[in-house]
Design a protein around this motif. Structure first.
Motif, mmCIF file in Angstrom:
data_model
loop_
_atom_site.group_PDB
_atom_site.id
_atom_site.type_symbol
_atom_site.label_atom_id
_atom_site.label_comp_id
_atom_site.label_asym_id
_atom_site.label_seq_id
_atom_site.Cartn_x
_atom_site.Cartn_y
_atom_site.Cartn_z
ATOM 1 N N LEU A 337 21.169 -3.119 -3.632
ATOM 2 C CA LEU A 337 21.385 -4.161 -4.623
ATOM 3 C C LEU A 337 20.311 -5.247 -4.547
ATOM 4 C CD1 LEU A 337 23.231 -5.239 -6.854
ATOM 5 C CD2 LEU A 337 24.581 -6.393 -5.068
ATOM 6 N N PHE A 338 19.950 -5.607 -3.326
ATOM 7 C CA PHE A 338 18.965 -6.681 -3.126
ATOM 8 C C PHE A 338 17.623 -6.154 -2.603
ATOM 9 C CE2 PHE A 338 23.228 -8.480 -2.254
ATOM 10 C CZ PHE A 338 23.311 -9.357 -3.327
ATOM 11 N N ASP A 339 17.657 -5.084 -1.812
ATOM 12 C CA ASP A 339 16.436 -4.543 -1.225
ATOM 13 C C ASP A 339 16.252 -3.113 -1.701
ATOM 14 O OD1 ASP A 339 14.275 -3.811 0.251
ATOM 15 O OD2 ASP A 339 15.235 -4.012 2.213
ATOM 16 N N TRP A 340 15.280 -2.894 -2.596
ATOM 17 C CA TRP A 340 15.004 -1.570 -3.131
ATOM 18 C C TRP A 340 13.906 -0.838 -2.339
ATOM 19 C CZ3 TRP A 340 17.428 0.786 -7.319
ATOM 20 C CH2 TRP A 340 18.402 -0.004 -7.961
ATOM 21 N N GLY A 341 13.489 -1.392 -1.223
ATOM 22 C CA GLY A 341 12.517 -0.706 -0.376
ATOM 23 C C GLY A 341 11.078 -0.903 -0.772
ATOM 24 N N SER A 342 10.806 -1.709 -1.785
ATOM 25 C CA SER A 342 9.418 -1.883 -2.237
ATOM 26 C C SER A 342 8.565 -2.560 -1.173
ATOM 27 C CB SER A 342 9.390 -2.696 -3.532
ATOM 28 O OG SER A 342 9.995 -3.973 -3.334
ATOM 29 N N ALA A 343 9.153 -3.472 -0.426
ATOM 30 C CA ALA A 343 8.379 -4.170 0.613
ATOM 31 C C ALA A 343 7.950 -3.206 1.708
ATOM 32 C CB ALA A 343 9.214 -5.309 1.202
ATOM 33 N N ARG A 344 8.856 -2.271 2.065
ATOM 34 C CA ARG A 344 8.501 -1.302 3.106
ATOM 35 C C ARG A 344 7.385 -0.386 2.631
ATOM 36 N NH1 ARG A 344 14.005 -1.060 3.454
ATOM 37 N NH2 ARG A 344 14.055 0.991 2.430
ATOM 38 N N VAL A 345 7.455 0.037 1.394
ATOM 39 C CA VAL A 345 6.411 0.904 0.843
ATOM 40 C C VAL A 345 5.077 0.162 0.783
ATOM 41 C CG1 VAL A 345 5.651 2.185 -1.189
ATOM 42 C CG2 VAL A 345 8.034 2.316 -0.439
ATOM 43 N N ALA A 346 5.101 -1.099 0.331
ATOM 44 C CA ALA A 346 3.865 -1.892 0.263
ATOM 45 C C ALA A 346 3.270 -2.082 1.650
ATOM 46 C CB ALA A 346 4.152 -3.244 -0.394
ATOM 47 N N ARG A 347 4.141 -2.303 2.629
ATOM 48 C CA ARG A 347 3.647 -2.473 3.994
ATOM 49 C C ARG A 347 3.006 -1.184 4.504
ATOM 50 N NH1 ARG A 347 4.798 -2.057 9.404
ATOM 51 N NH2 ARG A 347 4.440 -3.953 10.646
ATOM 52 N N ALA A 348 3.634 -0.051 4.218
ATOM 53 C CA ALA A 348 3.079 1.229 4.657
ATOM 54 C C ALA A 348 1.734 1.501 4.000
ATOM 55 C CB ALA A 348 4.066 2.356 4.359
ATOM 56 N N GLU A 349 1.634 1.214 2.693
ATOM 57 C CA GLU A 349 0.359 1.409 1.995
ATOM 58 C C GLU A 349 -0.730 0.520 2.569
ATOM 59 O OE1 GLU A 349 1.480 0.663 -2.001
ATOM 60 O OE2 GLU A 349 2.091 2.743 -2.397
ATOM 61 N N ALA A 350 -0.398 -0.739 2.858
ATOM 62 C CA ALA A 350 -1.384 -1.654 3.440
ATOM 63 C C ALA A 350 -1.807 -1.176 4.830
ATOM 64 C CB ALA A 350 -0.811 -3.068 3.514
ATOM 65 N N THR A 351 -0.825 -0.688 5.606
ATOM 66 C CA THR A 351 -1.150 -0.166 6.937
ATOM 67 C C THR A 351 -2.067 1.042 6.832
ATOM 68 O OG1 THR A 351 0.995 -0.930 7.764
ATOM 69 C CG2 THR A 351 -0.170 0.702 9.086
ATOM 70 N N TYR A 352 -1.820 1.902 5.839
ATOM 71 C CA TYR A 352 -2.661 3.079 5.648
ATOM 72 C C TYR A 352 -4.091 2.681 5.301
ATOM 73 C CZ TYR A 352 -4.669 7.223 3.472
ATOM 74 O OH TYR A 352 -5.503 8.263 3.150
ATOM 75 N N MET A 353 -4.271 1.759 4.375
ATOM 76 C CA MET A 353 -5.612 1.325 4.004
ATOM 77 C C MET A 353 -6.311 0.642 5.176
ATOM 78 S SD MET A 353 -6.083 2.536 1.127
ATOM 79 C CE MET A 353 -7.733 1.845 1.028
ATOM 80 N N GLN A 354 -5.539 -0.064 5.985
ATOM 81 C CA GLN A 354 -6.101 -0.663 7.195
ATOM 82 C C GLN A 354 -6.622 0.417 8.125
ATOM 83 O OE1 GLN A 354 -3.318 -2.405 10.074
ATOM 84 N NE2 GLN A 354 -4.605 -4.223 10.148
ATOM 85 N N SER A 355 -5.844 1.493 8.289
ATOM 86 C CA SER A 355 -6.253 2.585 9.155
ATOM 87 C C SER A 355 -7.493 3.294 8.617
ATOM 88 C CB SER A 355 -5.096 3.584 9.303
ATOM 89 O OG SER A 355 -5.478 4.685 10.103
ATOM 90 N N VAL A 356 -7.560 3.479 7.297
ATOM 91 C CA VAL A 356 -8.722 4.133 6.685
ATOM 92 C C VAL A 356 -9.995 3.339 6.963
ATOM 93 C CG1 VAL A 356 -9.801 4.697 4.471
ATOM 94 C CG2 VAL A 356 -7.426 5.346 4.905
ATOM 95 N N ASN A 357 -9.920 2.038 6.790
ATOM 96 C CA ASN A 357 -11.110 1.210 7.006
ATOM 97 C C ASN A 357 -11.476 1.133 8.487
ATOM 98 O OD1 ASN A 357 -12.099 -0.285 4.378
ATOM 99 N ND2 ASN A 357 -9.866 -0.176 4.237
ATOM 100 N N GLN A 358 -10.485 1.150 9.359
ATOM 101 C CA GLN A 358 -10.777 1.172 10.787
ATOM 102 C C GLN A 358 -11.486 2.468 11.178
ATOM 103 O OE1 GLN A 358 -6.893 0.483 12.464
ATOM 104 N NE2 GLN A 358 -7.127 -1.741 12.473
#
Length: 460
Positions: A337-358
């Motif tokens: 109702l309040f948390d649709w999981g978008s924040a977790r997905v955004a965090r995972a995507e940001a972590t992935y891009m961080q790993s790619v650049n590293q």
């Protein structure tokens, strides 16, 4: 209702099967020891395992004691460090932690049994609930794959740490042997300078030398005494650095011996083809970074799968209320109702891009370090070769001619002493150049991911 209990029974069977997984005997250490041995040329284990008990400790002590009976060669020093460095031993045990996480990921979560009993008014009520985590059942295979990649990454990182200790030990060995050699030569120069100062004093008393000439020789002798002190101080520091890497203490720390001098310069340097590609392909930190990126991508997929199903438990319910028994099932679902999981997905995507650049930056660093190390290796070889084949032979020839002329009374004692000083400077320069060469080779090995002779594209 029968199908529900069949589902519960099937889940119970999966739990039992999942619980059969158990850690291996060596926690992945055998693979790490194999990689270390392949890339360093020396064994990294005793009996193929980490020391676990007194028998293993005695076997390790016997191997190290045998190595220390003779002057410690570079390869022997590396092996002692791989076997006995406590910091590296602690890193080895991180393999056990990673493997335990892998085994745990392969085991399903335990079912939860709830039992409730009530009574009143002459009636007794009993409620039983057996609950299984369906999300755990669904995502268990993916979680196992993720932990499997993490375990492989840990093995690469531990192997890379072993290679770092090996490279540090080889550099420390070169530094310690060179410092000892410089200290010994400084003592010889000081003894010669003392003889010259005594000669100058006698000649001054005989009236053949001026006070200025005598003061020059005494000042040179005083400087050589200071040089000996500096050289001894450097030798102690270099030896203790090596001792720390070897993990030695007590009597062993003071009793082990080193060779009297560094190895001779090879006849020719080694030629490398496409060193940048060798570094990118062979370095373990690059391989570990690749696995980290793949693991992050898998984690992103898992996050997207479960973004709407945060808690989902299925349970079989059997209630007894008085003489009548009721059966059914219970489903627990967290409503997004309040948390649709978008924040977790955004965090995972940001972590992935961080790993790619590293990973990209690690590749850039590896290529640069390979170029720099190879340039240093070739320059250091050329300089040491120049000292060996040009400077020292010429200094020797000059010394021989100077001595002949002095014996023929064609040169003064001042010129003879001046030549001796110049010759000592040339010898010291060659020792320093030889030390720089062997250090540069150790640095090149580390930049390419292992022993120079083991890498592809290496030719004598």
């Amino acid at each position: 209702m029968t199908s529900l209990y069949k589902l519960a029974g099937g889940a119970s069977l999966l739990v039992l099967l999942g619980g059969c997984a158990s850690p291996s005997g060596d926690g992945g250490f055998g693979a790490v020891a194999g990689v270390s041995e392949q890339r360093t040329g020396v064994s990294a284990s005793v009996a193929g395992r980490l020391p676990r008990n007194e028998d293993d400790a005695r076997a390790l002590a016997a191997v190290i004691g045998k190595k220390l009976e003779q002057p410690l060669a570079a390869d022997d020093a590396v092996q002692v460090a791989l076997l006995n460095n406590r910091g590296l031993q602690a890193t080895y045990w991180s393999l056990g932690v990673a493997e335990a996480d892998l085994v745990q990921a392969g085991r399903l979560q335990n079912p939860v049994l709830d039992f409730k009993r009530t009574h009143g008014g002459g009636e007794v009520g009993v409620e039983r609930t057996l609950t299984f985590n369906l999300v755990g059942l669904i995502t268990a295979p993916m979680a196992s794959r993720i932990e499997g990649r993490r375990f492989e990454q840990t093995k690469l990182l531990v192997s890379n740490e072993a290679l770092k200790v090996a490279a540090d030990t080889r550099r420390a060995w070169v530094e310690a042997v060179a410092a000892s050699q410089v200290s010994d030569y400084a003592k010889q120069v000081e003894a010669s300078a003392q003889a010259s100062a005594e000669l100058a004093e006698r000649m001054r008393k005989a009236g053949n030398w001026s006070s200025l000439d005598m003061a020059r020789e005494q000042a040179y002798h005083a400087q050589t005494v200071a040089d000996v002190t500096h050289a001894q101080k450097a030798a102690v520091a270099a030896r203790e650095k090596l001792t720390r890497l070897l993990g030695l203490s007590g009597e062993q720390a003071t009793a082990y011996r080193l060779p009297d001098h560094l190895p001779d310069l090879p006849a020719a340097p080694r030629a490398l083809a496409d060193i940048e590609q060798i570094a990118v392909n062979e370095r373990l930190d690059i391989q570990a970074a690749r696995l980290d990126t793949e693991q992050t991508a898998s984690t992103l997929g898992l996050t997207r799968t479960t973004r709407f199903i945060n808690v989902l438990d299925l349970g079989a319910v059997r209630n007894t209320d008085g003489p009548a028994a009721t059966r059914g099932y219970e489903l627990t679902l967290e409503i997004p109702l309040f948390d649709w999981g978008s924040a977790r997905v955004a965090r995972a995507e940001a972590t992935y891009m961080q790993s790619v650049n590293q990973l990209a930056q690690a590749a850039v660093n590896a290529r640069s370090e390979a170029r720099e190390s190879y340039a240093d290796y070739r320059t250091s070889y050329d300089l040491a070769h120049h000292y060996r084949d040009q400077v020292l032979p010429l200094r020797k020839q000059i010394s021989e001619q100077t001595l002949l002329r002095y014996n023929g009374m064609l040169m003064s004692v001042f010129e003879l002493l001046a030549d001796a000083r110049e010759q000592s400077a040339a010898v010291s320069g060659y020792i320093g150049a030889l030390k720089d060469y062997w250090t540069a080779q150790a640095n090149l090995d580390a930049a390419l991911g292992g022993n120079l002779t083991k890498n592809k594209g290496v030719q004598p």
